[in-house]
Design a protein around this motif. Structure first.
Motif, PDB file in Angstrom:
ATOM      1  N   GLN A   9     -20.895 -24.654 -43.342  1.00  0.00           N
ATOM      2  CA  GLN A   9     -20.284 -25.966 -43.491  1.00  0.00           C
ATOM      3  C   GLN A   9     -18.768 -25.822 -43.448  1.00  0.00           C
ATOM      4  OE1 GLN A   9     -21.624 -28.175 -46.877  1.00  0.00           O
ATOM      5  NE2 GLN A   9     -20.098 -29.777 -46.626  1.00  0.00           N
ATOM      6  N   VAL A  10     -18.143 -26.671 -42.648  1.00  0.00           N
ATOM      7  CA  VAL A  10     -16.695 -26.615 -42.500  1.00  0.00           C
ATOM      8  C   VAL A  10     -16.010 -27.239 -43.709  1.00  0.00           C
ATOM      9  CG1 VAL A  10     -14.733 -27.338 -41.110  1.00  0.00           C
ATOM     10  CG2 VAL A  10     -16.881 -26.723 -39.991  1.00  0.00           C
ATOM     11  N   GLN A  11     -15.007 -26.530 -44.212  1.00  0.00           N
ATOM     12  CA  GLN A  11     -14.180 -27.072 -45.292  1.00  0.00           C
ATOM     13  C   GLN A  11     -12.720 -26.800 -44.983  1.00  0.00           C
ATOM     14  OE1 GLN A  11     -15.681 -25.515 -49.137  1.00  0.00           O
ATOM     15  NE2 GLN A  11     -15.996 -27.661 -49.662  1.00  0.00           N
ATOM     16  N   LEU A  12     -11.901 -27.826 -45.157  1.00  0.00           N
ATOM     17  CA  LEU A  12     -10.455 -27.707 -45.033  1.00  0.00           C
ATOM     18  C   LEU A  12      -9.864 -28.187 -46.353  1.00  0.00           C
ATOM     19  CD1 LEU A  12      -9.994 -29.289 -41.483  1.00  0.00           C
ATOM     20  CD2 LEU A  12     -10.146 -26.870 -42.047  1.00  0.00           C
ATOM     21  N   ILE A  55     -15.397 -22.140 -40.051  1.00  0.00           N
ATOM     22  CA  ILE A  55     -15.027 -22.192 -38.636  1.00  0.00           C
ATOM     23  C   ILE A  55     -14.473 -20.836 -38.233  1.00  0.00           C
ATOM     24  CG2 ILE A  55     -14.503 -24.659 -38.616  1.00  0.00           C
ATOM     25  CD1 ILE A  55     -11.536 -23.968 -38.832  1.00  0.00           C
ATOM     26  N   ILE A  56     -14.485 -20.573 -36.921  1.00  0.00           N
ATOM     27  CA  ILE A  56     -13.842 -19.359 -36.418  1.00  0.00           C
ATOM     28  C   ILE A  56     -12.378 -19.724 -36.226  1.00  0.00           C
ATOM     29  CG2 ILE A  56     -13.847 -17.559 -34.673  1.00  0.00           C
ATOM     30  CD1 ILE A  56     -16.762 -18.290 -34.092  1.00  0.00           C
ATOM     31  N   PHE A  57     -11.611 -19.507 -37.274  1.00  0.00           N
ATOM     32  CA  PHE A  57     -10.254 -20.038 -37.356  1.00  0.00           C
ATOM     33  C   PHE A  57      -9.376 -19.567 -36.198  1.00  0.00           C
ATOM     34  CE2 PHE A  57      -6.912 -22.055 -39.681  1.00  0.00           C
ATOM     35  CZ  PHE A  57      -5.770 -21.302 -39.457  1.00  0.00           C
ATOM     36  N   SER A  58      -9.555 -18.311 -35.791  1.00  0.00           N
ATOM     37  CA  SER A  58      -8.646 -17.743 -34.791  1.00  0.00           C
ATOM     38  C   SER A  58      -8.756 -18.409 -33.427  1.00  0.00           C
ATOM     39  CB  SER A  58      -8.894 -16.238 -34.650  1.00  0.00           C
ATOM     40  OG  SER A  58     -10.227 -16.019 -34.214  1.00  0.00           O
ATOM     41  N   ILE A  59      -9.842 -19.127 -33.169  1.00  0.00           N
ATOM     42  CA  ILE A  59      -9.997 -19.792 -31.874  1.00  0.00           C
ATOM     43  C   ILE A  59      -9.956 -21.306 -32.018  1.00  0.00           C
ATOM     44  CG2 ILE A  59     -11.283 -17.885 -30.846  1.00  0.00           C
ATOM     45  CD1 ILE A  59     -13.829 -19.567 -31.198  1.00  0.00           C
ATOM     46  N   THR A  60      -9.357 -21.758 -33.100  1.00  0.00           N
ATOM     47  CA  THR A  60      -9.323 -23.191 -33.389  1.00  0.00           C
ATOM     48  C   THR A  60      -7.887 -23.680 -33.475  1.00  0.00           C
ATOM     49  OG1 THR A  60     -11.384 -23.029 -34.651  1.00  0.00           O
ATOM     50  CG2 THR A  60     -10.020 -24.972 -35.035  1.00  0.00           C
ATOM     51  N   GLY A  61      -7.562 -24.666 -32.650  1.00  0.00           N
ATOM     52  CA  GLY A  61      -6.272 -25.321 -32.802  1.00  0.00           C
ATOM     53  C   GLY A  61      -6.269 -26.137 -34.080  1.00  0.00           C
ATOM     54  N   MET A  62      -5.126 -26.188 -34.748  1.00  0.00           N
ATOM     55  CA  MET A  62      -5.021 -26.872 -36.039  1.00  0.00           C
ATOM     56  C   MET A  62      -3.850 -27.856 -36.012  1.00  0.00           C
ATOM     57  SD  MET A  62      -7.479 -25.537 -37.844  1.00  0.00           S
ATOM     58  CE  MET A  62      -7.055 -26.175 -39.469  1.00  0.00           C
ATOM     59  N   GLY A  63      -3.950 -28.861 -36.865  1.00  0.00           N
ATOM     60  CA  GLY A  63      -2.873 -29.837 -36.902  1.00  0.00           C
ATOM     61  C   GLY A  63      -2.685 -30.421 -38.289  1.00  0.00           C
ATOM     62  N   TRP A  64      -1.510 -30.997 -38.483  1.00  0.00           N
ATOM     63  CA  TRP A  64      -1.184 -31.765 -39.682  1.00  0.00           C
ATOM     64  C   TRP A  64      -0.913 -33.209 -39.257  1.00  0.00           C
ATOM     65  CZ3 TRP A  64      -1.609 -30.182 -44.619  1.00  0.00           C
ATOM     66  CH2 TRP A  64      -1.645 -28.808 -44.872  1.00  0.00           C
ATOM     67  N   TYR A  65      -1.453 -34.113 -40.042  1.00  0.00           N
ATOM     68  CA  TYR A  65      -1.236 -35.540 -39.858  1.00  0.00           C
ATOM     69  C   TYR A  65      -0.870 -36.143 -41.204  1.00  0.00           C
ATOM     70  CZ  TYR A  65      -3.418 -35.049 -35.287  1.00  0.00           C
ATOM     71  OH  TYR A  65      -3.699 -34.683 -33.987  1.00  0.00           O
ATOM     72  N   ASP A 103      -8.866 -29.758 -37.851  1.00  0.00           N
ATOM     73  CA  ASP A 103      -9.205 -28.724 -36.871  1.00  0.00           C
ATOM     74  C   ASP A 103      -9.715 -29.388 -35.592  1.00  0.00           C
ATOM     75  OD1 ASP A 103     -12.232 -27.854 -36.104  1.00  0.00           O
ATOM     76  OD2 ASP A 103     -12.224 -28.918 -38.030  1.00  0.00           O
ATOM     77  N   PHE A 104      -9.254 -28.912 -34.466  1.00  0.00           N
ATOM     78  CA  PHE A 104      -9.545 -29.552 -33.183  1.00  0.00           C
ATOM     79  C   PHE A 104     -10.854 -29.090 -32.562  1.00  0.00           C
ATOM     80  CE2 PHE A 104      -5.929 -32.179 -32.673  1.00  0.00           C
ATOM     81  CZ  PHE A 104      -4.884 -31.554 -33.326  1.00  0.00           C
ATOM     82  N   LYS A 105     -11.463 -28.042 -33.089  1.00  0.00           N
ATOM     83  CA  LYS A 105     -12.708 -27.547 -32.479  1.00  0.00           C
ATOM     84  C   LYS A 105     -13.913 -28.300 -33.033  1.00  0.00           C
ATOM     85  CE  LYS A 105     -15.183 -23.308 -31.413  1.00  0.00           C
ATOM     86  NZ  LYS A 105     -15.222 -23.653 -29.980  1.00  0.00           N
ATOM     87  N   GLU A 106     -13.979 -28.411 -34.379  1.00  0.00           N
ATOM     88  CA  GLU A 106     -15.113 -29.085 -35.007  1.00  0.00           C
ATOM     89  C   GLU A 106     -14.793 -30.531 -35.367  1.00  0.00           C
ATOM     90  OE1 GLU A 106     -18.000 -27.744 -35.161  1.00  0.00           O
ATOM     91  OE2 GLU A 106     -17.381 -25.724 -34.539  1.00  0.00           O
ATOM     92  N   GLY A 107     -13.512 -30.866 -35.418  1.00  0.00           N
ATOM     93  CA  GLY A 107     -13.120 -32.239 -35.686  1.00  0.00           C
ATOM     94  C   GLY A 107     -13.102 -32.646 -37.142  1.00  0.00           C
ATOM     95  N   TYR A 108     -13.003 -31.679 -38.043  1.00  0.00           N
ATOM     96  CA  TYR A 108     -13.016 -31.992 -39.467  1.00  0.00           C
ATOM     97  C   TYR A 108     -11.605 -32.284 -39.983  1.00  0.00           C
ATOM     98  CZ  TYR A 108     -17.914 -30.796 -40.117  1.00  0.00           C
ATOM     99  OH  TYR A 108     -19.281 -30.796 -40.069  1.00  0.00           O
ATOM    100  N   TRP A 109     -11.604 -33.014 -41.120  1.00  0.00           N
ATOM    101  CA  TRP A 109     -10.361 -33.343 -41.821  1.00  0.00           C
ATOM    102  C   TRP A 109     -10.461 -32.853 -43.259  1.00  0.00           C
ATOM    103  CZ3 TRP A 109      -6.312 -35.785 -39.336  1.00  0.00           C
ATOM    104  CH2 TRP A 109      -6.604 -36.354 -38.095  1.00  0.00           C
TER     105      TRP A 109
END
Length: 113
Positions: free
Chosen positions: A1-4, A27-37, A97-103
């Motif tokens: 389960q994805v957790q941020l 998530i496989i963090f190293s292959i995931t683009g990340m962002g702040w909003y 995270d841009f790969k799984e789409g979680y917030w």
């Protein structure tokens, strides 16, 4: 389960600094683009900064030169260093995270004297 999970928010005076952290799991963090909003009171959520898997960064015009996004793949963590904070930076800041789409759940930043 994805957790941020974001942390590091708080109350700071104008001109001050804060560093936000977002710890990712599931998530496989190293292959995931990340962002702040962020979402300011009474406004829609808006883009702040992103960092790609290759370290490429992108910033909103309103934070360029003041905010820095960085990532530590060994710690599965993305950071947002915020300097020269202004009252208009007051908002709830969210990690994405841009790969799984979680917030994440968000962390409150308040800039006030």
């Amino acid at each position: 389960q994805v957790q941020l999970v974001e942390s590091g928010g708080g109350l700071v005076q104008p001109g001050g600094s804060l560093r936000l952290s977002c710890a990712a799991s599931g998530i496989i963090f190293s292959i995931t683009g990340m962002g702040w909003y962020r979402r300011a009171p009474g406004k829609q959520r808006e883009f702040v900064a992103t960092i790609g898997v290759n370290g490429h960064t992108n910033y909103a015009e309103s934070v360029k030169g003041r905010f820095t996004i960085a990532r530590d793949n060994a710690k599965n963590t993305v950071y947002l260093q915020m300097n020269s904070l202004k009252p208009e930076d007051t908002a709830v800041y969210y990690c994405h995270d841009f790969k799984e789409g979680y917030w994440g759940q968000g962390t409150q930043v308040t800039v006030s004297s």
